[in-house]
Design an enzyme around this catalytic site. Structure first.
Site, PDB file in Angstrom:
ATOM      1  N   CYS A  77      -2.486  -4.517  -6.159  1.00 30.88           N
ATOM      2  CA  CYS A  77      -2.165  -3.647  -7.499  1.00 30.88           C
ATOM      3  C   CYS A  77      -0.998  -2.889  -6.978  1.00 30.88           C
ATOM      4  O   CYS A  77      -1.200  -2.296  -6.006  1.00 30.88           O
ATOM      5  CB  CYS A  77      -3.287  -3.058  -7.946  1.00 30.88           C
ATOM      6  SG  CYS A  77      -2.841  -1.619  -9.121  1.00 30.88           S
ATOM      7  N   CYS A 191       3.888  -5.872 -11.131  1.00 34.55           N
ATOM      8  CA  CYS A 191       2.359  -5.367 -11.545  1.00 34.55           C
ATOM      9  C   CYS A 191       1.844  -6.794 -11.344  1.00 34.55           C
ATOM     10  O   CYS A 191       2.424  -7.885 -11.950  1.00 34.55           O
ATOM     11  CB  CYS A 191       2.533  -4.877 -13.050  1.00 34.55           C
ATOM     12  SG  CYS A 191       0.873  -4.976 -13.598  1.00 34.55           S
TER      13      CYS A 191
HETATM   14  N1  DGL Z   1      -2.531  -4.609 -11.637  1.00 38.91           N
HETATM   15  C1  DGL Z   1      -1.711  -3.473 -11.608  1.00 38.91           C
HETATM   16  C2  DGL Z   1      -0.672  -3.408 -10.904  1.00 38.91           C
HETATM   17  O1  DGL Z   1      -0.221  -4.146 -10.114  1.00 38.91           O
HETATM   18  C3  DGL Z   1      -1.657  -2.458 -12.606  1.00 38.91           C
HETATM   19  C4  DGL Z   1      -2.461  -2.535 -13.758  1.00 38.91           C
HETATM   20  C5  DGL Z   1      -3.087  -1.387 -14.417  1.00 38.91           C
HETATM   21  O2  DGL Z   1      -4.108  -1.146 -14.233  1.00 38.91           O
HETATM   22  O3  DGL Z   1      -2.515  -0.676 -15.083  1.00 38.91           O
HETATM   23  O4  DGL Z   1       0.357  -2.501 -10.989  1.00 38.91           O
END
Ligand code: DGL
Length: 264
Positions: A77, A191
């Protein structure tokens, strides 16, 4: 210390964006036991404050490390990594691999010199991103844009809900409308949810745009850090959710090798 053969690699995300990292990891380490953790009760991280995200991520990873003894944790993430990676590394004594915006390869690939960066609101404002920009893209134009609805759209898509190209186009329009936006040739998907929508993004932004994300590089890094270790799966890999279990999701998780689901 040599890891137990059954000790898992733990992948962590706010939701299911980390599956894009898991699929790259499966290619390299098909025998590695994996626990995939989705903090669905905390999703979306992108709309939270730095303090909230840091406390949540550090607290959860501490608990998970104690309970599951992973050989390595991957924070799959960008939002959690750009905010909490240093802090988590300071407190946990296992290797932690983070996910940070792939600005360096994008800067090497752009022909026009204009790079788009799609992330969450929390990611794009981080000093970590300023640092990557200063280090690798000083002579380029980096147009940052927060696209929170793409997180929701990726989660919807995984749950079998239709996601239209118009919805994706609306979410990214603000990037293209910035000065110089019409010359973007390379887009960093900063993301982990966004590669799940690569087809829709391509349809919205055009066939000529190149999309870059970090999944491959992260998988390579994990392979390197676990070199020489033995892997043995003694039970099917597990998806752990902080929110309620969603049995309907299991068929979508199966291609990623996640065959069981529990609530943390
Ligand atoms: N998957 C997450 C990232 O790579 C973020 C998604 C979220 O929870 O807003 O930033």
């Amino acid at each position: 210390m040599q890891a137990e053969a059954t000790s898992p690699i733990l992948l962590f995300d706010s939701g299911f964006g980390g599956l894009t990292v898991l699929s790259a990891l499966r290619e390299r380490l098909p025998d590695a036991p994996v626990i995939y953790v989705a903090d669905t009760a905390g999703l979306p991280y992108g709309e939270k404050t730095e303090a909230e995200i840091a406390a949540r991520v550090a607290g959860l990873l501490g608990r998970l490390a104690e309970r599951y003894h992973p050989r390595l944790i991957c924070i799959a993430c960008n939002t959690a990594s750009t905010i909490a990676l240093g802090m988590v590394r300071d407190v946990l004594e296992i290797p932690i691999v983070g996910t940070v915006p792939a600005i360096k390869p994008a800067a090497a690939l752009t022909q026009t010199g204009t790079i788009g960066l799609l992330g969450t609101a929390a990611t794009i404002r981080q000093a970590y991103v300023d640092k990557l920009e200063a280090e690798f893209a000083k002579k380029k134009r980096l147009l940052r844009h927060a696209a929170p609805d793409l997180v929701a759209a990726a989660e919807d898509k995984l749950r079998g809900k239709p996601v239209s190209v118009d919805r994706v186009a609306d979410a990214v329009r603000g990037m293209v409308l910035q000065a110089g936006g019409d010359t973007i040739d390379t887009v960093v998907l900063a993301c982990t949810h966004f590669p799940l929508l690569e087809d829709e993004l391509r349809a919205a932004l055009g066939e000529d745009i190149r999309f870059i994300h970090g999944a491959e590089g992260i998988a390579r890094r994990i392979e390197h850090l676990t070199q020489g270790q033995e892997f043995r799966r003694d039970k099917p890999d597990l998806a752990l959710l902080t929110g309620p279990v969603e049995p309907n999701l299991l068929p979508a998780l199966e291609p990623y090798g996640l065959l069981r689901m529990e609530k943390l």
